[in-house]
Design a protein around this motif. Structure first.
Motif, mmCIF file in Angstrom:
data_model
loop_
_atom_site.group_PDB
_atom_site.id
_atom_site.type_symbol
_atom_site.label_atom_id
_atom_site.label_comp_id
_atom_site.label_asym_id
_atom_site.label_seq_id
_atom_site.Cartn_x
_atom_site.Cartn_y
_atom_site.Cartn_z
ATOM 1 N N LYS A 82 12.311 20.124 28.516
ATOM 2 C CA LYS A 82 11.740 20.462 27.218
ATOM 3 C C LYS A 82 12.719 21.207 26.318
ATOM 4 C CE LYS A 82 7.121 21.031 29.252
ATOM 5 N NZ LYS A 82 6.021 21.998 29.478
ATOM 6 N N GLU A 86 11.129 25.754 40.541
ATOM 7 C CA GLU A 86 10.025 24.907 40.096
ATOM 8 C C GLU A 86 9.792 25.079 38.599
ATOM 9 O OE1 GLU A 86 9.785 25.736 44.359
ATOM 10 O OE2 GLU A 86 9.881 27.043 42.601
ATOM 11 N N SER A 114 12.668 23.445 36.646
ATOM 12 C CA SER A 114 12.636 21.981 36.626
ATOM 13 C C SER A 114 11.584 21.471 35.647
ATOM 14 C CB SER A 114 12.360 21.440 38.029
ATOM 15 O OG SER A 114 11.070 21.821 38.472
ATOM 16 N N THR A 115 10.546 22.284 35.400
ATOM 17 C CA THR A 115 9.547 21.933 34.381
ATOM 18 C C THR A 115 10.063 22.237 32.982
ATOM 19 O OG1 THR A 115 7.746 22.392 35.930
ATOM 20 C CG2 THR A 115 7.191 22.375 33.594
#
Length: 991
Positions: A138, A130, A133-134
């Motif tokens: 970026k 999780e 994936s964030t």
């Protein structure tokens, strides 16, 4: 089962380590060997460690896969360096065991140390899927913005600009000399470098003919999405891929189709560094194919007789990142089969790690620090490898919460210092040389890390260099001016030009860039016409209108995208009052600038994170007493109080060389200074900002190319998404999904009113979507409209009764809006709903105090759990006691006397060099409060910070309470809000 508990159970299950045991007879004691199997099935034997019930180590194996021997009994066994993976084991006399552990949350990596050295196997615990994936969208690989391109000197006159541009065009119009075997330092090559840098900052559309110069020029002019670069993309030649990359990284979608097509063909391989922010399903097949292509090529090379280069190396890291986050794991295993990381590449790999600190031991080993056989070899290992590799973990630090990032820097510094000391001690040089070398090694590291984290070492060394007390203890970096060597640098420039070998991108060029133009011209003039030498004449023209070092872009090969632009600085000059006077103070830090579009206006949020050092006087033997007292230079306090406002001489804004008037608007909720201007329809295109810092007589000019930053990219992408959402709504009105997408796109572009209207439409369709209510309130919070945010949240809570996040955010919004009594009532409700959460009770006390209910505030603080009383609560209880009856005062003094003792001796970054604990407030405040330049804001800030430090003393005049009371009476609500609400409890608790 709630989501948090479910995630916790899943984490525990993944971390569980199964082990199987096979016994075989052995000697009179038991033994065990250990193998760890990772998430993708890689099996690696490890050094096994045994520990007894008390946690004491009892034995370890001689090498990976070797047995560990111990007496019969019950122990725990774990891989060396991974004590948290310990599992129970029982040894029997004469029996041996083969223990296999499964690490489903980790991956084995083979790290290269050196030729003829075995690989260094590192079991890397990854961030969760999780979190990855964030993070992955970026990440920016080898971002061209961070390369050594030029930034303008806005103060250059029109005549100077015209002359420099004319000379650059003449140079670039010359035919390229025939191949002559000259190296990259050939004068004509360097001249072209400097000519192109002039075009970077001054060129117009007519100069945007070659790539990548065209990309930088068009980006500055706001033409990137419709000029030469787009034409290059359509041309289909070798520059098409580079054009697609530039367009994508700048927020335009014109090149996205090219990148996806190139990825599908795995050609060219470097495009994979641009794909991590695409939707995973669009690039998954290409990532799997790339992993297979890399592995196949690696096997071909391994089977061949001659050494070859794997042309797919450049895709390996981004593909690894993708597969680690999204899978499939079989493709990841294929990639890793022949995958080997070099030390310099760990800066990439470290961002995947849950704990990047585990790279420290490997990097120090790879630097050959432990193998240094002489003082020179040790110095080389520290200077060329260890310090720069460790400091290159900036990107990894960006992925951590602030406290963990600070802990990482501390760990890296300590690891280098300890290893350096241990090796230096083996040379048995008399005196304290080993300890001095430890300081030298960790100091070089801290200077290299100064791009990312301010530290006192830099300021101390800057003081020392000026006083002539150290030599070579601070490495040459492109943001620290070595002004005491300016003449030496100019002489070297002339020498290189005379010998016809000169380098345009060397450390020398960076240091020359840091010399102010008037000073540089004076130094050249003193050399009798040397400025007309070729190619110094090109450098001279470039230096008059532009600089690389004045922007001091961090040279990061990987970084995390952020709306906040950062520039490091160090300053230290003071007025000389007597012959022989030197610096008596220095300041270093990081200037952070966040641009924000709001309804056609541009807001610049500027904050300074800095540390300072002062010295009382030079000591005998030409050096300072590092263990002695430091005191502020006369008037120096004004540069550190009030968030460093006195350091900011000017903030300027311009678009394509045209100045735009800025108005200072005060302080935002995060304590940053806010400046605002009209942006108009052009928005952020072509905008650049300049921050001029002044410390006594020293000056720094920091340039921020807003048009090329991550915020500009986000705004452009949002405009594209808004167009798509509008098209979807036109095709099918009344759908929630496109309305939400439109609201988010409008918010990202600063169109607050339009976004609010779109959110209202979406919430009318989906009123039970609590997260959407939080988003809707967030657009008000972002522009400091806390009353508006509170109204939205109250409506959301009415539609979603009992929702904890909405209730907590509503209490915070009421606090920020200054509605303290209402906020206190909401915090009281949160306390009832979550009695074991101490932060709600703390903020209940804060809001009651600010609402004037002293007794209620003290009661709230008193109800905190035993053993939990952070500094904020302690200080505010003291304030309540000081403003109450005499008996309460005395009780507070007794209660917090030990607290004051614990504060003594700790460094204070805000009032530097001032003794803390029980020092007299009069002594502390006098230099600030009585200084003729002290503002009301400075006095307020001094009261607040002295109140924090002088918590309590037997003498009532020395108590902290009066200072907090004075602050409440004299500070503005915004200042109090910043002090109380926006500085986290964790920060307040730091030593």
């Amino acid at each position: 089962m709630n989501a948090a508990l479910r995630r916790a159970l899943v984490t525990i299950a993944l971390a569980a380590l199964a082990w199987s045991v096979a016994t075989a007879p052995s000697a009179a004691e038991g033994s065990a060997s250990l193998t760890v199997i990772d998430r993708v099935g890689q099996s690696v034997p490890v050094v096994a460690v045994l520990r007894d019930a008390s946690g004491k180590e009892v034995a370890r194996s001689a090498g990976p896969g070797e047995p560990v021997h111990a007496a019969a009994g019950k122990w725990t066994i774990f891989p060396d360096g991974n004590a948290d993976r310990a599992q129970p084991i029982e040894l029997a006399d004469g029996a041996s065991q083969s223990v296999t552990m499964r690490a489903n949350d980790a991956i084995w990596f083979k790290l290269w140390v050196a030729d003829k050295h075995p690989d260094y196997n590192l079991l890397l615990r990854l961030k969760s899927r999780e979190a990855l994936s964030t993070l992955l969208p970026k990440l920016r690989f080898t971002d061209s913005r961070d390369s050594a391109y030029a930034t303008p000197r806005p103060e250059a006159s029109a005549e100077t600009r015209a002359a420099a541009l004319r000379l650059a065009r003449e140079e670039l119009a010359k035919p390229v000399p025939a191949a002559s075997g000259e190296n990259d330092g050939a004068p004509w090559k360097t001249a072209r470098v400097w000519a192109n840098r002039i075009l970077d900052v001054l060129g117009d559309e007519s100069d945007a003919t070659t790539f990548p110069a065209a990309a930088r020029i068009e980006s500055r002019l706001g033409l990137l999405g419709k000029g030469t670069v787009v034409a290059k993309l359509a041309a289909g030649d070798k520059t098409s891929g580079s054009a697609a990359f530039w367009l994508h990284r700048s927020g335009y979608e014109a090149g996205d189709a090219f990148l996806l097509q190139a990825a599908a063909k795995v050609d060219p391989p470097w495009v994979f560094g641009s794909l991590l922010d695409f939707p995973p399903d669009e690039v998954r097949a290409a990532m799997v194919a790339a992993a297979q292509r890399y592995a196949a090529r690696a096997k071909e090379i391994a089977a061949g007789a001659k050494d070859e280069t794997n042309e797919y190396d450049v895709l390996s890291l981004p593909v690894l990142f993708f597969l680690a986050a999204y899978g499939p794991d079989d493709a990841l295993a294929t990639l890793l089969e022949n995958f080997e990381i070099a030390p310099a590449d760990t800066r990439y790999l470290a961002v995947l790690a849950a704990d990047p600190a585990q790279f420290a031991d490997y990097l120090l080993t790879a630097s050959h620090l432990d193998e240094a056989a002489s003082e020179d070899a040790l110095n080389q290992a520290v200077g060329l490898s260890a310090t720069s590799w460790l400091a290159a973990l900036c990107g990894a630090a960006e992925t951590l919460p602030p406290q963990q990032a600070a802990a990482l820097w501390t760990h890296l510094r300590d690891a280098l210092a300890e290893r350096s000391y241990a090796r230096a001690a083996t040379f048995q040089i008399p005196g304290g040389w080993a300890n001095s070398f430890k300081i030298y090694a960790s100091g070089r590291f801290l200077t290299q890390a100064g791009y990312c984290t301010p530290n006192r070492w830099v300021t101390l060394q800057y003081l020392g260099q000026d006083g002539g007390n150290w030599s070579g203890w601070i490495p040459t970096v492109d943001w620290i001016p070595f002004y005491w060597r300016e003449e030496e640098f100019v002489d070297l420039l002339i020498k290189n030009a005379t010998e016809k070998r000169i380098y345009g991108t060397s450390d020398l060029a960076d240091q020359l860039d840091l010399i102010p133009p008037d000073r540089f011209e004076a130094l050249l003039a003193a050399k009798g016409g040397a400025g007309d030498l070729y190619p110094i004449n090109l450098y001279r023209a470039y230096h008059s209108v532009a600089s690389h070092a004045n922007g001091a872009f961090p040279r990061l090969d990987i970084r995390v995208a952020s709306d906040v632009e950062e520039r490091p600085y160090v300053m230290g000059r003071t007025d000389v009052k007597q012959p022989g006077d030197r610096y008596n103070g220095a300041v270093s830090g990081i200037a952070r600038l966040r641009p924000e579009l709001v309804e056609g206006r541009i807001r610049l949020h500027l904050s300074l994170e800095q540390v300072t050092s002062y010295q009382a006087q030079l000591q005998i033997f030409g050096r300072d007493d590092l263990g002695g007292q430091y005191k502020p230079a006369e008037g120096g306090q004004r540069y550190v109080i009030d968030r460093g406002r006195a350091l900011i001489e000017a903030v300027k804004l311009w678009r394509a060389s045209t100045p735009i008037p800025l108005t200072e608007k005060g302080i935002d909720g995060d304590g940053a200074f806010v400046f605002e201007a009209e942006a108009g329809e052009a928005g952020i295109e072509g905008l650049a900002a300049e921050v001029d810092l002044a410390y006594f007589t020293d000056r720094r000019q920091l340039v921020f190319e807003l048009y090329g930053g991550d915020y500009a990219q986000r705004v452009r992408r949002a405009a594209t998404l808004a167009t798509r959402a509008e098209a979807a709504l036109a095709a099918g009105p009344g759908q929630a999904a496109p309305i939400i997408a439109l609201a988010r796109s409008e918010a990202a572009q600063g169109q607050v009113a339009m976004a609010a209207a779109s959110y209202r439409q979406a919430l009318a369709i989906a009123p039970t979507n609590a997260d959407l209510w939080l988003e809707a309130a967030g657009i008000n919070t972002a522009i400091d409209d806390h009353a508006g945010a509170a109204d939205v949240l109250a409506a959301g809570l009415a539609a979603n009764r009992g929702n904890g996040p909405l209730a907590a955010e509503l209490a915070d919004a009421l606090f920020r809006a200054g509605r303290y009594a209402d906020a206190a009532a909401r915090y009281a409700e949160l306390v009832q709903a979550a009695p074991k959460e101490p932060s709600f009770r703390i903020w209940q006390g804060v809001t009651l105090l600010l609402a004037g209910d002293l007794a209620g505030a003290d009661q709230a603080f008193a109800a905190l759990p035993a053993g939990f009383e952070p500094r904020l609560a302690a200080m505010l209880r003291l304030l309540v006691a000081e403003r109450g009856e005499g008996g309460a005062k005395e009780a507070a003094r007794v209660r917090y006397a030990s607290f004051a003792d614990g504060e003594k001796g700790k460094p204070d970054e805000r009032l530097v060099g001032v003794l803390i604990g029980r020092a007299s407030p009069a002594d502390v405040l006098a230099p600030t409060l009585n200084h003729p330049d002290a503002t009301a804001a400075a006095r307020c800030e001094a009261e607040l910070w002295v109140g924090e430090r002088l918590v309590i003393a037997p003498d009532p005049h020395d108590a902290a309470g009066p200072h907090f009371a004075a602050a409440l009476a004299n500070c503005t609500p915004a200042q109090m809000e910043y002090h109380l609400a926006k500085r986290s409890l964790a920060q307040l608790e730091k030593p």
